[in-house]
Scaffold this motif. Sequence first.
Motif, PDB file in Angstrom:
ATOM      1  N   UNK A 260       8.268   3.172  14.759  1.00  0.00           N
ATOM      2  CA  UNK A 260       7.500   2.716  15.834  1.00  0.00           C
ATOM      3  C   UNK A 260       8.168   2.156  17.151  1.00  0.00           C
ATOM      4  N   UNK A 261       9.094   1.293  16.686  1.00  0.00           N
ATOM      5  CA  UNK A 261       9.580   0.823  17.980  1.00  0.00           C
ATOM      6  C   UNK A 261      10.384   1.705  18.981  1.00  0.00           C
ATOM      7  N   UNK A 262      10.718   2.802  18.622  1.00  0.00           N
ATOM      8  CA  UNK A 262      11.461   3.823  19.566  1.00  0.00           C
ATOM      9  C   UNK A 262      10.857   5.085  19.864  1.00  0.00           C
ATOM     10  N   UNK A 263       9.941   5.331  18.806  1.00  0.00           N
ATOM     11  CA  UNK A 263       9.563   6.801  18.995  1.00  0.00           C
ATOM     12  C   UNK A 263       8.081   6.527  19.323  1.00  0.00           C
ATOM     13  N   UNK A 264       7.640   7.169  20.647  1.00  0.00           N
ATOM     14  CA  UNK A 264       6.199   7.165  21.291  1.00  0.00           C
ATOM     15  C   UNK A 264       5.272   7.920  20.054  1.00  0.00           C
ATOM     16  N   UNK A 265       4.234   7.186  19.912  1.00  0.00           N
ATOM     17  CA  UNK A 265       3.089   7.511  19.194  1.00  0.00           C
ATOM     18  C   UNK A 265       3.429   7.522  17.622  1.00  0.00           C
ATOM     19  N   UNK A 266       4.289   6.767  17.075  1.00  0.00           N
ATOM     20  CA  UNK A 266       4.890   6.305  15.833  1.00  0.00           C
ATOM     21  C   UNK A 266       4.224   5.130  15.462  1.00  0.00           C
ATOM     22  N   UNK A 267       3.258   4.505  16.014  1.00  0.00           N
ATOM     23  CA  UNK A 267       2.605   3.394  15.473  1.00  0.00           C
ATOM     24  C   UNK A 267       1.463   3.833  14.681  1.00  0.00           C
ATOM     25  N   UNK A 268       0.903   2.931  13.496  1.00  0.00           N
ATOM     26  CA  UNK A 268       0.043   3.160  12.294  1.00  0.00           C
ATOM     27  C   UNK A 268      -1.185   3.537  12.753  1.00  0.00           C
ATOM     28  N   UNK A 269      -1.523   2.951  13.967  1.00  0.00           N
ATOM     29  CA  UNK A 269      -2.906   3.013  14.283  1.00  0.00           C
ATOM     30  C   UNK A 269      -3.143   4.595  15.148  1.00  0.00           C
ATOM     31  N   UNK A 270      -1.967   5.351  15.284  1.00  0.00           N
ATOM     32  CA  UNK A 270      -1.887   6.492  15.840  1.00  0.00           C
ATOM     33  C   UNK A 270      -2.232   7.676  14.629  1.00  0.00           C
ATOM     34  N   UNK A 271      -2.048   7.272  13.388  1.00  0.00           N
ATOM     35  CA  UNK A 271      -2.132   8.385  12.431  1.00  0.00           C
ATOM     36  C   UNK A 271      -3.395   8.022  11.157  1.00  0.00           C
ATOM     37  N   UNK A 272      -3.331   6.477  11.162  1.00  0.00           N
ATOM     38  CA  UNK A 272      -4.316   6.144   9.933  1.00  0.00           C
ATOM     39  C   UNK A 272      -5.598   5.879  10.755  1.00  0.00           C
ATOM     40  N   UNK A 273      -6.954   5.711   9.802  1.00  0.00           N
ATOM     41  CA  UNK A 273      -7.946   5.348  10.320  1.00  0.00           C
ATOM     42  C   UNK A 273      -7.942   3.691  10.181  1.00  0.00           C
ATOM     43  N   UNK A 274      -8.724   2.901  10.916  1.00  0.00           N
ATOM     44  CA  UNK A 274      -9.006   1.450  10.786  1.00  0.00           C
ATOM     45  C   UNK A 274      -9.214   1.075   9.374  1.00  0.00           C
ATOM     46  N   UNK A 275      -9.892   1.800   8.562  1.00  0.00           N
ATOM     47  CA  UNK A 275     -10.268   1.482   7.174  1.00  0.00           C
ATOM     48  C   UNK A 275      -8.649   1.518   6.423  1.00  0.00           C
ATOM     49  N   UNK A 276      -7.949   2.716   6.627  1.00  0.00           N
ATOM     50  CA  UNK A 276      -6.681   2.550   6.096  1.00  0.00           C
ATOM     51  C   UNK A 276      -5.807   1.797   6.233  1.00  0.00           C
ATOM     52  N   UNK A 277      -5.794   1.481   7.554  1.00  0.00           N
ATOM     53  CA  UNK A 277      -4.804   0.336   8.022  1.00  0.00           C
ATOM     54  C   UNK A 277      -5.265  -1.036   7.300  1.00  0.00           C
ATOM     55  N   UNK A 278      -6.521  -1.424   7.362  1.00  0.00           N
ATOM     56  CA  UNK A 278      -6.887  -2.630   6.674  1.00  0.00           C
ATOM     57  C   UNK A 278      -6.519  -2.721   5.278  1.00  0.00           C
ATOM     58  N   UNK A 279      -6.505  -1.463   4.677  1.00  0.00           N
ATOM     59  CA  UNK A 279      -6.386  -1.422   3.151  1.00  0.00           C
ATOM     60  C   UNK A 279      -4.773  -1.544   2.751  1.00  0.00           C
ATOM     61  N   UNK A 280      -3.968  -0.864   3.684  1.00  0.00           N
ATOM     62  CA  UNK A 280      -2.560  -0.614   3.399  1.00  0.00           C
ATOM     63  C   UNK A 280      -1.742  -1.674   3.304  1.00  0.00           C
ATOM     64  N   UNK A 281      -1.910  -3.006   3.789  1.00  0.00           N
ATOM     65  CA  UNK A 281      -1.299  -4.291   3.488  1.00  0.00           C
ATOM     66  C   UNK A 281      -1.375  -4.816   1.954  1.00  0.00           C
ATOM     67  N   UNK A 282      -2.625  -4.743   1.548  1.00  0.00           N
ATOM     68  CA  UNK A 282      -2.614  -4.961  -0.036  1.00  0.00           C
ATOM     69  C   UNK A 282      -2.058  -3.789  -0.723  1.00  0.00           C
ATOM     70  N   UNK A 283      -2.374  -2.673  -0.577  1.00  0.00           N
ATOM     71  CA  UNK A 283      -1.552  -1.528  -1.312  1.00  0.00           C
ATOM     72  C   UNK A 283       0.007  -1.742  -1.294  1.00  0.00           C
TER      73      UNK A 283
END
Length: 394
Positions: A260-283
């Motif tokens: 993510x810090x060096x590759x454009x578009x490699x942030x989590x919100x570019x590929x996962x839904x908001x619901x997936x991002x919200x759940x991924x921390x606990x998972x």
Amino acid sequence: MRGRRVVAIIAVSVIAAVAAIAAVELIRIAGDAAEQPALADFYEQPAGAADGEPGTLVRSESLEGVPAASEAWRIMYRSTDLHGEPIVVTGIVVTPLGPAPAGGRTVLAWGHPTTGTDASCAPSRGFDPFIGIEGLRLMLDRGYTVVATDYAGMGTDGPDSYLVAQTAARSVLDAVRAAQHLDGAAAGDRVVLWGHSQGGQAVLVAAEQAPDYAPELTIAGVAAAAPAADLTALMGSHLDDISGVTIGSYAFPAFASVYGPTVPGADLDDILTPAAIAASSEMNRLCLLENLDRLHEIGTPLIGDFFAHDPTTTEPWATLLAENSAGQRAIDAPVFIAQGADDELVLPADTATFVGHVRELGDDVDYDVVPLATHSTIAYLALPALDGWLDSLD
């Protein structure tokens, strides 16, 4: 009457043998339990821990409760990530008792399957750090020194390396070097790589990278059971099921943190839904086997609502999946790949396609499809064939 006496003697002998085995196992378990209270202290890195050459030791300690006729150590050692930055990794080393051959023992470098991504999920931190090394007894009986990395980011602080191929591969190779620095391990330069699932990817890429990264090591062979070799195929086969959600919850946060810090578009919100991002921390805080029910409880409602876009066709994710797959270059050593015919995670068709690909590259592949074997059983059920293959390397 004589026959009854013989049967009685045999029965007593069997009972005595079982009791002796049980006693040894109880002693080993007691040793494992004795280590637990001070366990966390080992994984705290001292100041400047990463300063030094890859493969050198930061610290080590003897383990109790070891497998029969062996001695073992927990290790902390230096490695590098895919960017070449110094990192610290942990693992264990196990070696058989008795004199080693001239030049040292063959080193079996084990790559473990998915256990999670949290530091607490590191196999070396487990109550029994030996139990997950599939084929450990076989390897010790062959006279091998066995080294098992936790991978970077597990056990001790470091970058997340889940399915990040080069970082994981370097953790494997530097674990071999670390064993060579360990008094008593008698680790030589001859290396066999063996891994399952996530570990299959790690050891295959380690074999590809070894001539450049660790040219002093002689890779005698590389074996993988149901390897996560082609990440594009793996993710493509599970975009809309619980396996895709579970693997994705580990893999995509790892990729986003690394790229993510060096590759454009490699942030989590570019590929996962908001619901997936919200759940991924606990998972990501949950280790796989101990919390499988909870992971499925969280993940099941996300099926069909996990990926915002198909990562196998959306850039930069499509390229990152391809670049972190094995099969980038030929392996200059014999290759053994085992696949379960009933594997529903790493699909037989995907592994067959991968084997065809690396054979075209020039790999010498012994491919063994095991009837009735699943993803969880394939590494154990492949051991007889693996043993024969190892004989062919000698």
